[in-house]
Scaffold this motif. Structure first.
Motif, PDB file in Angstrom:
ATOM      1  N   VAL A  26      -5.613   5.693 -12.689  1.00  0.00           N
ATOM      2  CA  VAL A  26      -4.172   5.417 -12.761  1.00  0.00           C
ATOM      3  C   VAL A  26      -3.735   4.572 -11.569  1.00  0.00           C
ATOM      4  N   ILE A  27      -4.205   4.906 -10.370  1.00  0.00           N
ATOM      5  CA  ILE A  27      -3.821   4.147  -9.181  1.00  0.00           C
ATOM      6  C   ILE A  27      -4.293   2.696  -9.298  1.00  0.00           C
ATOM      7  N   ARG A  28      -5.505   2.501  -9.790  1.00  0.00           N
ATOM      8  CA  ARG A  28      -6.027   1.144  -9.974  1.00  0.00           C
ATOM      9  C   ARG A  28      -5.184   0.373 -10.984  1.00  0.00           C
ATOM     10  N   ASP A  29      -4.825   1.029 -12.101  1.00  0.00           N
ATOM     11  CA  ASP A  29      -3.997   0.379 -13.123  1.00  0.00           C
ATOM     12  C   ASP A  29      -2.614   0.026 -12.580  1.00  0.00           C
ATOM     13  N   LEU A  30      -2.059   0.896 -11.735  1.00  0.00           N
ATOM     14  CA  LEU A  30      -0.759   0.613 -11.138  1.00  0.00           C
ATOM     15  C   LEU A  30      -0.833  -0.635 -10.265  1.00  0.00           C
ATOM     16  N   PHE A  31      -1.881  -0.754  -9.483  1.00  0.00           N
ATOM     17  CA  PHE A  31      -2.019  -1.924  -8.627  1.00  0.00           C
ATOM     18  C   PHE A  31      -2.183  -3.194  -9.452  1.00  0.00           C
ATOM     19  N   LEU A  32      -3.039  -3.152 -10.448  1.00  0.00           N
ATOM     20  CA  LEU A  32      -3.274  -4.336 -11.275  1.00  0.00           C
ATOM     21  C   LEU A  32      -2.044  -4.708 -12.095  1.00  0.00           C
ATOM     22  N   SER A  33      -1.158  -3.730 -12.319  1.00  0.00           N
ATOM     23  CA  SER A  33       0.070  -3.991 -13.075  1.00  0.00           C
ATOM     24  C   SER A  33       1.185  -4.537 -12.199  1.00  0.00           C
ATOM     25  N   GLY A  34       0.974  -4.597 -10.871  1.00  0.00           N
ATOM     26  CA  GLY A  34       1.962  -5.235 -10.010  1.00  0.00           C
ATOM     27  C   GLY A  34       2.487  -4.426  -8.853  1.00  0.00           C
ATOM     28  N   ALA A  35       2.015  -3.193  -8.670  1.00  0.00           N
ATOM     29  CA  ALA A  35       2.471  -2.422  -7.511  1.00  0.00           C
ATOM     30  C   ALA A  35       1.981  -3.080  -6.225  1.00  0.00           C
ATOM     31  N   ASP A  36       2.900  -3.307  -5.287  1.00  0.00           N
ATOM     32  CA  ASP A  36       2.536  -3.934  -4.013  1.00  0.00           C
ATOM     33  C   ASP A  36       2.220  -2.902  -2.937  1.00  0.00           C
ATOM     34  N   ILE A  37       2.899  -1.751  -3.015  1.00  0.00           N
ATOM     35  CA  ILE A  37       2.821  -0.730  -1.978  1.00  0.00           C
ATOM     36  C   ILE A  37       2.616   0.622  -2.643  1.00  0.00           C
ATOM     37  N   PHE A  38       1.767   1.431  -2.071  1.00  0.00           N
ATOM     38  CA  PHE A  38       1.638   2.812  -2.527  1.00  0.00           C
ATOM     39  C   PHE A  38       2.268   3.717  -1.474  1.00  0.00           C
ATOM     40  N   ARG A  39       3.228   4.535  -1.920  1.00  0.00           N
ATOM     41  CA  ARG A  39       3.966   5.431  -1.028  1.00  0.00           C
ATOM     42  C   ARG A  39       3.378   6.827  -1.100  1.00  0.00           C
ATOM     43  N   LEU A  40       3.009   7.342   0.064  1.00  0.00           N
ATOM     44  CA  LEU A  40       2.516   8.711   0.177  1.00  0.00           C
ATOM     45  C   LEU A  40       3.657   9.554   0.737  1.00  0.00           C
ATOM     46  N   ILE A  50      -3.080  13.927   0.812  1.00  0.00           N
ATOM     47  CA  ILE A  50      -2.765  12.592   1.325  1.00  0.00           C
ATOM     48  C   ILE A  50      -4.047  11.832   1.663  1.00  0.00           C
ATOM     49  N   THR A  51      -4.993  12.513   2.290  1.00  0.00           N
ATOM     50  CA  THR A  51      -6.261  11.881   2.665  1.00  0.00           C
ATOM     51  C   THR A  51      -7.024  11.407   1.439  1.00  0.00           C
ATOM     52  N   ARG A  52      -7.054  12.241   0.423  1.00  0.00           N
ATOM     53  CA  ARG A  52      -7.793  11.882  -0.797  1.00  0.00           C
ATOM     54  C   ARG A  52      -7.175  10.650  -1.459  1.00  0.00           C
ATOM     55  N   LEU A 183       3.210  12.311  11.507  1.00  0.00           N
ATOM     56  CA  LEU A 183       3.120  10.951  12.059  1.00  0.00           C
ATOM     57  C   LEU A 183       1.750  10.720  12.681  1.00  0.00           C
ATOM     58  N   GLU A 184       1.297  11.647  13.509  1.00  0.00           N
ATOM     59  CA  GLU A 184      -0.013  11.497  14.133  1.00  0.00           C
ATOM     60  C   GLU A 184      -1.117  11.455  13.090  1.00  0.00           C
ATOM     61  N   PHE A 185      -0.989  12.323  12.097  1.00  0.00           N
ATOM     62  CA  PHE A 185      -2.011  12.397  11.050  1.00  0.00           C
ATOM     63  C   PHE A 185      -2.146  11.075  10.296  1.00  0.00           C
ATOM     64  N   VAL A 186      -1.023  10.516   9.810  1.00  0.00           N
ATOM     65  CA  VAL A 186      -1.111   9.308   8.974  1.00  0.00           C
ATOM     66  C   VAL A 186      -1.431   8.074   9.805  1.00  0.00           C
ATOM     67  N   CYS A 187      -0.985   8.040  11.063  1.00  0.00           N
ATOM     68  CA  CYS A 187      -1.331   6.897  11.917  1.00  0.00           C
ATOM     69  C   CYS A 187      -2.824   6.891  12.216  1.00  0.00           C
ATOM     70  N   ASP A 188      -3.378   8.055  12.476  1.00  0.00           N
ATOM     71  CA  ASP A 188      -4.823   8.143  12.686  1.00  0.00           C
ATOM     72  C   ASP A 188      -5.586   7.833  11.404  1.00  0.00           C
ATOM     73  N   LEU A 189      -4.980   8.181  10.266  1.00  0.00           N
ATOM     74  CA  LEU A 189      -5.621   7.899   8.983  1.00  0.00           C
ATOM     75  C   LEU A 189      -5.726   6.393   8.751  1.00  0.00           C
ATOM     76  N   GLY A 190      -4.671   5.665   9.164  1.00  0.00           N
ATOM     77  CA  GLY A 190      -4.718   4.210   9.045  1.00  0.00           C
ATOM     78  C   GLY A 190      -3.739   3.609   8.059  1.00  0.00           C
ATOM     79  N   VAL A 191      -2.563   4.254   7.875  1.00  0.00           N
ATOM     80  CA  VAL A 191      -1.569   3.668   6.971  1.00  0.00           C
ATOM     81  C   VAL A 191      -1.025   2.388   7.580  1.00  0.00           C
ATOM     82  N   ASP A 192      -0.458   1.538   6.717  1.00  0.00           N
ATOM     83  CA  ASP A 192       0.087   0.263   7.182  1.00  0.00           C
ATOM     84  C   ASP A 192       1.533   0.385   7.642  1.00  0.00           C
ATOM     85  N   TRP A 193       2.302   1.207   6.924  1.00  0.00           N
ATOM     86  CA  TRP A 193       3.731   1.365   7.217  1.00  0.00           C
ATOM     87  C   TRP A 193       4.072   2.844   7.342  1.00  0.00           C
ATOM     88  N   LEU A 194       5.058   3.112   8.178  1.00  0.00           N
ATOM     89  CA  LEU A 194       5.595   4.457   8.334  1.00  0.00           C
ATOM     90  C   LEU A 194       7.086   4.397   8.024  1.00  0.00           C
TER      91      LEU A 194
END
Length: 236
Positions: A26-40, A50-52, A183-194
């Motif tokens: 589903v996530i792959r189909d969403l991206f190919l259908s035009g999603a630019d950003i995935f929000r966690l 969130i990690t998965r 905040l610490e968790f997702v920044c260490d994980l490597g998200v692009d935006w907060l």
């Protein structure tokens, strides 16, 4: 979708991932259908969830050989009412209702609001929204430990429902303890935006920026009138 045209769009599509979109296909189909950003959304789910989802997105990114933006959305400070004798109360339009600091169980006339900072900031005419705005109240009188309100839009209020005061700058920290941990968790994980929820003033952004330490870009969610009034300074 043509990748060049996609990157030239001024409007971006953010897809929030949840139970209905919690698998790779589903996530792959969403991206190919035009999603630019995935929000966690950090208001729901565990760090393991969130990690998965993060790893699935990065795996798809490697497969399609295109960058995919991941944004983590912090919950923000949560203000909630207390509990009721019957687990709920029915607020009728035109009636009055009180919030106070009394921790006893509430009824159809009152309930505890265990946030003294709200009473410090309230003024006559202030609007309170309950349960994501389903119920709307307006302050008639207010003091250090009690506020009497009239019911503008009624409904059923139940235990621990969220309370929002949209037209008042509340003297509360922009980031709760949960937000700081997340905040610490997702920044260490490597998200692009907060994404910062319920931003009220530029200092809220400055506080987050110090904690992020350049690990992610910051998006300020403008969802309170106070933020609209301070928009230029928040943007700066």
């Amino acid at each position: 979708m043509d990748e060049i045209l996609r990157r030239q769009r001024r409007v971006k599509i953010a897809a929030t991932l949840g139970p209905a979109s919690d698998n790779r296909m589903v996530i792959r189909d969403l991206f190919l259908s035009g999603a630019d950003i995935f929000r966690l959304n950090l208001s729901h789910g565990t760090h393991a969830d969130i990690t998965r989802r993060f790893k699935i997105i990065r795996d798809i990114e490697a497969e399609v050989e295109r960058p995919i933006c991941i944004m983590a959305d912090l919950q923000g400070p949560k203000l909630r009412c207390g509990r009721f004798k019957r687990g709920m109360a029915n607020l009728l339009e035109g009636n009055t209702f009180s919030f106070d600091l009394d921790k006893s169980l509430g009824d159809d006339t009152r309930v505890c609001l265990p946030h003294h900072e709200i009473f410090q900031a309230l003024k006559i005419g202030s609007i309170l929204l309950i349960d994501d705005g389903k119920i709307r109240l307006q302050v008639l009188t207010c003091g250090e430990d009690r506020a009497l309100l009239t019911v503008l839009v009624g409904g059923v209020i139940s235990d621990n429902k969220g309370v929002n005061v949209p037209d008042v700058i509340l003297p509360v920290a922009a980031l709760s303890e949960k937000d700081r941990t997340d905040l610490e968790f997702v920044c260490d994980l490597g998200v692009d935006w907060l994404a910062l929820s319920f931003v009220q003033r530029p200092q809220d952004v400055e506080e987050a920026r110090k904690l992020v330490k350049g690990r992610a870009a910051i998006l300020s969610k403008i969802e309170k009138p106070a933020a609209v009034e301070a928009f230029d300074s928040i943007l700066e």
